[in-house]
Design an enzyme around this catalytic site. Structure first.
Site, PDB file in Angstrom:
ATOM      1  N   GLY A  31       0.810  -1.223   0.000  1.00  0.00           N
ATOM      2  CA  GLY A  31       0.000   0.000   0.000  1.00  0.00           C
ATOM      3  C   GLY A  31       0.840   1.270   0.000  1.00  0.00           C
ATOM      4  O   GLY A  31       1.895   1.360  -0.648  1.00  0.00           O
ATOM      5  N   ASP A  33       2.588   2.475   2.356  1.00  0.00           N
ATOM      6  CA  ASP A  33       3.877   2.228   3.008  1.00  0.00           C
ATOM      7  C   ASP A  33       4.928   1.838   1.946  1.00  0.00           C
ATOM      8  O   ASP A  33       6.040   2.405   1.890  1.00  0.00           O
ATOM      9  CB  ASP A  33       3.667   1.074   4.018  1.00  0.00           C
ATOM     10  CG  ASP A  33       4.779   0.969   5.044  1.00  0.00           C
ATOM     11  OD1 ASP A  33       5.683   1.813   5.015  1.00  0.00           O
ATOM     12  OD2 ASP A  33       4.730   0.028   5.876  1.00  0.00           O
TER      13      ASP A  33
HETATM   14  N1  AR6 Z   1      -0.810   7.939  -1.965  1.00  0.00           N
HETATM   15  C1  AR6 Z   1      -1.888   8.160  -1.182  1.00  0.00           C
HETATM   16  N2  AR6 Z   1      -2.675   7.173  -0.716  1.00  0.00           N
HETATM   17  C2  AR6 Z   1      -2.355   5.913  -1.062  1.00  0.00           C
HETATM   18  C3  AR6 Z   1      -1.221   5.583  -1.862  1.00  0.00           C
HETATM   19  C4  AR6 Z   1      -0.427   6.669  -2.319  1.00  0.00           C
HETATM   20  N3  AR6 Z   1       0.632   6.506  -3.074  1.00  0.00           N
HETATM   21  N4  AR6 Z   1      -1.163   4.234  -2.009  1.00  0.00           N
HETATM   22  C5  AR6 Z   1      -2.222   3.735  -1.338  1.00  0.00           C
HETATM   23  N5  AR6 Z   1      -2.934   4.721  -0.767  1.00  0.00           N
HETATM   24  P1  AR6 Z   1      -2.864   1.000   3.147  1.00  0.00           P
HETATM   25  P2  AR6 Z   1      -3.524   0.593   5.996  1.00  0.00           P
HETATM   26  C6  AR6 Z   1      -4.153   4.673   0.061  1.00  0.00           C
HETATM   27  O1  AR6 Z   1      -3.241  -0.413   2.839  1.00  0.00           O
HETATM   28  O2  AR6 Z   1      -4.910   0.206   5.653  1.00  0.00           O
HETATM   29  C7  AR6 Z   1       0.940  -1.777   4.717  1.00  0.00           C
HETATM   30  O3  AR6 Z   1       1.379  -2.995   4.224  1.00  0.00           O
HETATM   31  C8  AR6 Z   1      -5.009   3.449  -0.097  1.00  0.00           C
HETATM   32  O4  AR6 Z   1      -5.885   3.596  -1.220  1.00  0.00           O
HETATM   33  O5  AR6 Z   1      -1.637   1.518   2.539  1.00  0.00           O
HETATM   34  O6  AR6 Z   1      -3.314   1.551   7.103  1.00  0.00           O
HETATM   35  C9  AR6 Z   1       1.573  -1.423   6.057  1.00  0.00           C
HETATM   36  O7  AR6 Z   1       2.888  -1.900   6.165  1.00  0.00           O
HETATM   37  C10 AR6 Z   1      -5.779   3.441   1.222  1.00  0.00           C
HETATM   38  O8  AR6 Z   1      -6.972   4.242   1.129  1.00  0.00           O
HETATM   39  O9  AR6 Z   1      -2.703   1.216   4.743  1.00  0.00           O
HETATM   40  C11 AR6 Z   1       0.662  -2.073   7.031  1.00  0.00           C
HETATM   41  O10 AR6 Z   1       0.972  -3.427   7.218  1.00  0.00           O
HETATM   42  C12 AR6 Z   1      -4.844   4.123   2.207  1.00  0.00           C
HETATM   43  O11 AR6 Z   1      -3.763   4.621   1.429  1.00  0.00           O
HETATM   44  C13 AR6 Z   1      -0.696  -1.964   6.381  1.00  0.00           C
HETATM   45  O12 AR6 Z   1      -0.468  -1.857   4.982  1.00  0.00           O
HETATM   46  C14 AR6 Z   1      -4.295   3.211   3.277  1.00  0.00           C
HETATM   47  O13 AR6 Z   1      -4.087   1.911   2.752  1.00  0.00           O
HETATM   48  C15 AR6 Z   1      -1.434  -0.693   6.789  1.00  0.00           C
HETATM   49  O14 AR6 Z   1      -2.728  -0.722   6.271  1.00  0.00           O
END
Ligand code: AR6
Length: 342
Positions: A31, A33
């Protein structure tokens, strides 16, 4: 300072700090991260490894390396387990602690992704609501520009019922180029007639009644005389309305999601020409009725139109007596419209 919802990739944001939705180990992941670590380069992971992890609901700050910002603030959102395990409080705490870390580093701007709303499964509409509520509450006491960054359309949702209600409201009122527009035409004629008859604001409207009503055009013999009798402009009217509301200036511009600097400009320049979203943001903050909103808009040379989805959506909320700029902005964003304030 205001909070803005923007559609972007957070790794491209030119702000002082961006927030990462990380895991407890802070060792990178998928994601947002993954995207942040890829864009920052391997030095970010090396620094993260020195931090000893991070608890859920808390946050830690690092450098930003190859990213265009100065800092990355890593926060760990809760995994959604039905909402019965303090998820909301933990998510609020993510936003609050990240904002505090940003202020501690003297950041003037910060960008958040929708924490927990991806892999961690927090329902998106609720995740957005928590973000907006927590940030706007924090901004009542602190000054920092906040961006909530939405990456793709699927990661952004307002509640289905609200979306359906607004869609129905728009469908009933929207005048597109294929209709004959007779209702809109009648409405414009009415507004034009009112402006001709009673000046930019109708005098019977109570908060504006203190403004001397202009004389009928027939008794104004010269242009000079007519100009002398013009109503107060937007700036003067706004200040009077704020006084009448019992709010302080700061309470009002914060509720309107308006930047302090912009408010100072409006206050110091009696001839300030605001944009329509600015006028509407103040109308909402002042909790004006629809009629009063139209009156304030006319002061700035605008009118509400049923040929504009933006206008209809704002009208929808005013008709519902929903005066929360942040909720209105969530809906405007969902319909790809400009936002209020900002
Ligand atoms: N810019 C902005 N938002 C984004 C981007 C980006 N480049 N990429 C994704 N999103 P997530 P969580 C959005 O899964 O639910 C990781 O593996 C995405 O559409 O990134 O807090 C960590 O290491 C979504 O709405 O984070 C943890 O293990 C939002 O970011 C776990 O995921 C959050 O999605 C954290 O999960």
């Amino acid at each position: 300072m205001p909070v803005k919802i923007v559609r972007d990739d957070i790794t491209k944001m030119e702000v002082d700090a961006i927030v990462n939705a990380a895991n407890n180990a802070l060792t990178g992941g998928g994601g947002v991260d993954g995207a942040i670590h890829r864009a920052a380069g391997p030095e970010l992971l090396a620094e993260c490894r020195t931090l000893g992890g991070c608890e859920t609901g808390s946050a830690k700050r690092t450098g930003a390396y190859r990213l265009p910002c100065k800092y990355v603030i890593h926060t760990v959102g809760p995994v959604w387990r039905g909402g019965y395990y303090g998820e909301r409080e933990l998510l609020e705490s993510c936003y609050r602690t990240s904002l505090e870390l940003a202020l501690e580093a003297e950041c003037e701007s910060i960008a958040f992704p929708l924490i927990s709303s991806g892999v961690y499964g927090y329902p998106k509409a609720q995740a957005l609501q928590v973000a907006m509520e927590t940030v706007s509450r924090f901004l009542l006491e602190h000054d920092i520009m906040v961006y909530i960054v939405i990456f793709d359309r699927s990661s952004y949702q307002i509640s289905e019922k609200l979306f359906a209600d607004i869609t129905a409201y728009i469908d009933q009122r929207y005048v597109d180029e294929h209709t004959d527009g007779s209702v809109e035409q009648a409405r414009r004629h009415r507004i034009a007639r009112e402006s001709m008859e009673s000046g930019p604001l109708s005098a019977e409207y109570v908060p504006f009644a203190a403004a001397a009503a202009p004389p009928p055009l027939s008794v104004a013999h010269t242009l000079e005389e007519t100009l002398r009798h013009l109503d107060a402009g937007f700036s003067q009217t706004l200040l009077r309305l704020i006084d009448q509301s019992g709010m302080s200036d700061a309470q009002c511009y914060k509720k309107a999601n308006i930047d302090r600097k912009l408010f100072s400009k409006i206050r110091s320049n009696p001839n300030y020409r605001p944009s329509k979203p600015t006028v509407l943001a103040f109308a909402v903050a002042l909790e004006l009725s629809l009629e009063e909103t139209e009156a304030l808009l006319r002061r700035a040379g605008f009118a509400l139109s049923h040929a504009s989805k933006f206008d209809i959506i704002v009208e929808y909320f005013i008709m519902q007596s929903c005066y929360d700029v942040f909720t209105i902005n969530e809906a405007l964003f969902a319909f790809d419209q400009p936002l209020l304030g900002g």
